[in-house]
Write an enzyme that holds these catalytic residues in place. Structure first.
Site, PDB file in Angstrom:
ATOM      1  CG  ASP A 154      -2.148   0.874   1.051  1.00  0.00           C
ATOM      2  OD1 ASP A 154      -2.247   1.581   0.028  1.00  0.00           O
ATOM      3  OD2 ASP A 154      -3.026   0.847   1.937  1.00  0.00           O
TER       4      ASP A 154
ATOM      5  CD  GLU B 155      -5.484   2.569   3.099  1.00  0.00           C
ATOM      6  OE1 GLU B 155      -5.383   2.786   1.885  1.00  0.00           O
ATOM      7  OE2 GLU B 155      -5.169   3.410   3.962  1.00  0.00           O
TER       8      GLU B 155
HETATM    9  O1  LIG Z   1      -6.807   6.398   2.017  1.00  0.00           O
HETATM   10  C1  LIG Z   1      -5.888   6.326   1.239  1.00  0.00           C
HETATM   11  C2  LIG Z   1      -4.654   5.573   1.494  1.00  0.00           C
HETATM   12  O2  LIG Z   1      -4.218   5.623   2.808  1.00  0.00           O
HETATM   13  C3  LIG Z   1      -3.523   5.822   0.517  1.00  0.00           C
HETATM   14  O3  LIG Z   1      -2.679   4.738   0.596  1.00  0.00           O
HETATM   15  C4  LIG Z   1      -2.719   7.071   0.819  1.00  0.00           C
HETATM   16  O4  LIG Z   1      -3.587   8.164   0.876  1.00  0.00           O
HETATM   17  C5  LIG Z   1      -1.635   7.295  -0.251  1.00  0.00           C
HETATM   18  O5  LIG Z   1      -2.272   7.546  -1.460  1.00  0.00           O
HETATM   19  P1  LIG Z   1      -1.472   7.882  -2.788  1.00  0.00           P
HETATM   20  O6  LIG Z   1      -0.696   6.689  -3.146  1.00  0.00           O
HETATM   21  O7  LIG Z   1      -2.551   8.219  -3.769  1.00  0.00           O
HETATM   22  O8  LIG Z   1      -0.616   9.076  -2.487  1.00  0.00           O
END
Ligand SMILES: O=C[C@H](O)[C@H](O)[C@H](O)COP(=O)(O)O
Length: 321
Positions: A115, A137
């Site tokens: 993630d 998550e």
């Molecule tokens: O709720 C969203 C998650 O925690 C995402 O993993 C986090 O916001 C990172 O997102 P991105 O990869 O779009 O920056």
């Protein structure tokens, strides 16, 4: 605002990297923020093995990992994978790329989760949830043996909250103003401001996959003891979960202008406490990943200036694949 790499600020702003060895002959290497995310994601998928139960993250970085896993399944390079999505949107994406899905009820222990994150501190503590998926998550990633976090360099901070951007807290909608005020007061010394997350278009409250609201906390100063802050937030009636992921990441993959860095945390006395290993694969390795991406997406990929950095042998070898 304490973003470690201010030149990355702004989504998808091109990053200009001077080639180290061919400065006079080659054009500058340009990697967008999204390309860095993809590089980190592809690196993380190298940890995936057939037969694994996988936590599938949410967001613009994790989506590249989900696509790649689907691609490897379709190519027959992976098989017998079960995915546990961390949001409705990832559920939809995973189905669309052919990943068989299940849930925590059927698979309470996962082999691996991949993630993204919104902030990463030097101890691999995270802020997550700016996409609103923090609760699922945290449930899924808290149940996995290995949790690989994938980010571009812009996510690195000296301390959580240090980007000056949101630290999300999921709360029940009932009397949300009361809960938001209590959260602000809890972190008064850190100059905390709490704002209900709303949709940009209609101004309606953002509602999570679980039917809750999100209060985004903004800090002017370091909040100090993260464990104490976490406990205090979770003790507040009305709070469902917060976006600090403390001691959860086991591996961190950072894609940046110099290459890909992989950090692992060692487990000591039941807690993940020590950064055990750091390795850096320099820009040529990144270039090779980039070339592989170009090859696998040949129909749509634009020619990459990174080709300039690849030794001729590697270039030919890769084209033979
Ligand atoms: O709720 C969203 C998650 O925690 C995402 O993993 C986090 O916001 C990172 O997102 P991105 O990869 O779009 O920056």
């Amino acid at each position: 605002m304490a973003i470690a790499y201010p030149h990355f600020i702004g989504s998808d702003m091109p990053i200009v990297v001077e080639p180290p060895l061919m400065a006079s002959a080659a054009p500058p290497v340009i990697l967008t923020q999204d390309e860095l995310k993809k590089i980190a994601a592809y690196k993380a998928v190298e940890f995936v093995e057939s037969g694994m139960v996988l936590g599938l993250g949410t967001g613009s970085t994790a989506k590249h990992a989900v696509s790649r896993i689907g691609e490897l399944l379709q190519q027959g390079k992976l098989h017998n994978i079960v995915g546990i999505p961390t949001s409705k949107i990832t559920h939809e994406q995973a189905l669309s790329v052919g990943i068989p899905l299940s849930d925590l009820d059927a698979h309470p222990v996962l082999d691996l989760a991949i993630d993204g994150a919104d902030e990463v501190d030097p101890f691999m503590n995270l802020v997550k949830g700016r996409g609103g998926s923090l609760l699922r998550e945290k449930m899924v990633e808290g149940a996995c043996k290995k949790f690989v976090v994938i980010v571009d360099e812009s996510k690195l901070v000296k301390h959580l909250g240090g980007s000056g951007l949101a630290m999300p807290v999921e709360i029940v909608p009932f009397c949300w103003k009361f809960t938001a005020k209590r959260l602000e007061l809890m972190f008064e010394e850190a100059g905390c401001v709490g704002k209900l997350r709303r949709f940009v278009g209609n101004g309606e409250p953002f509602v999570t996959d679980n039917g809750n609201y999100i209060v985004d906390l903004y800090f002017k100063r370091d909040i100090g003891d993260l464990r104490a802050a976490s406990d205090a937030i979770l003790r507040l009636a009305g709070v469902v979960e917060h976006g600090m992921f403390l001691d959860m990441a086991t591996t961190l993959i950072v894609a940046g202008e110099l290459g890909v860095t992989v950090k692992n945390k060692e487990v000591l006395g039941g807690r993940r406490v020590k950064i055990a290993e750091t390795s850096l694969e320099f820009i040529n390795a990144v270039a090779q990943v980039q070339l592989k991406l170009c090859l696998s997406l040949r129909a749509t990929a634009k020619p990459s200036p990174l080709l300039w950095l690849i030794p001729l042998e590697s270039y030919l070898l890769l084209f033979d694949l």
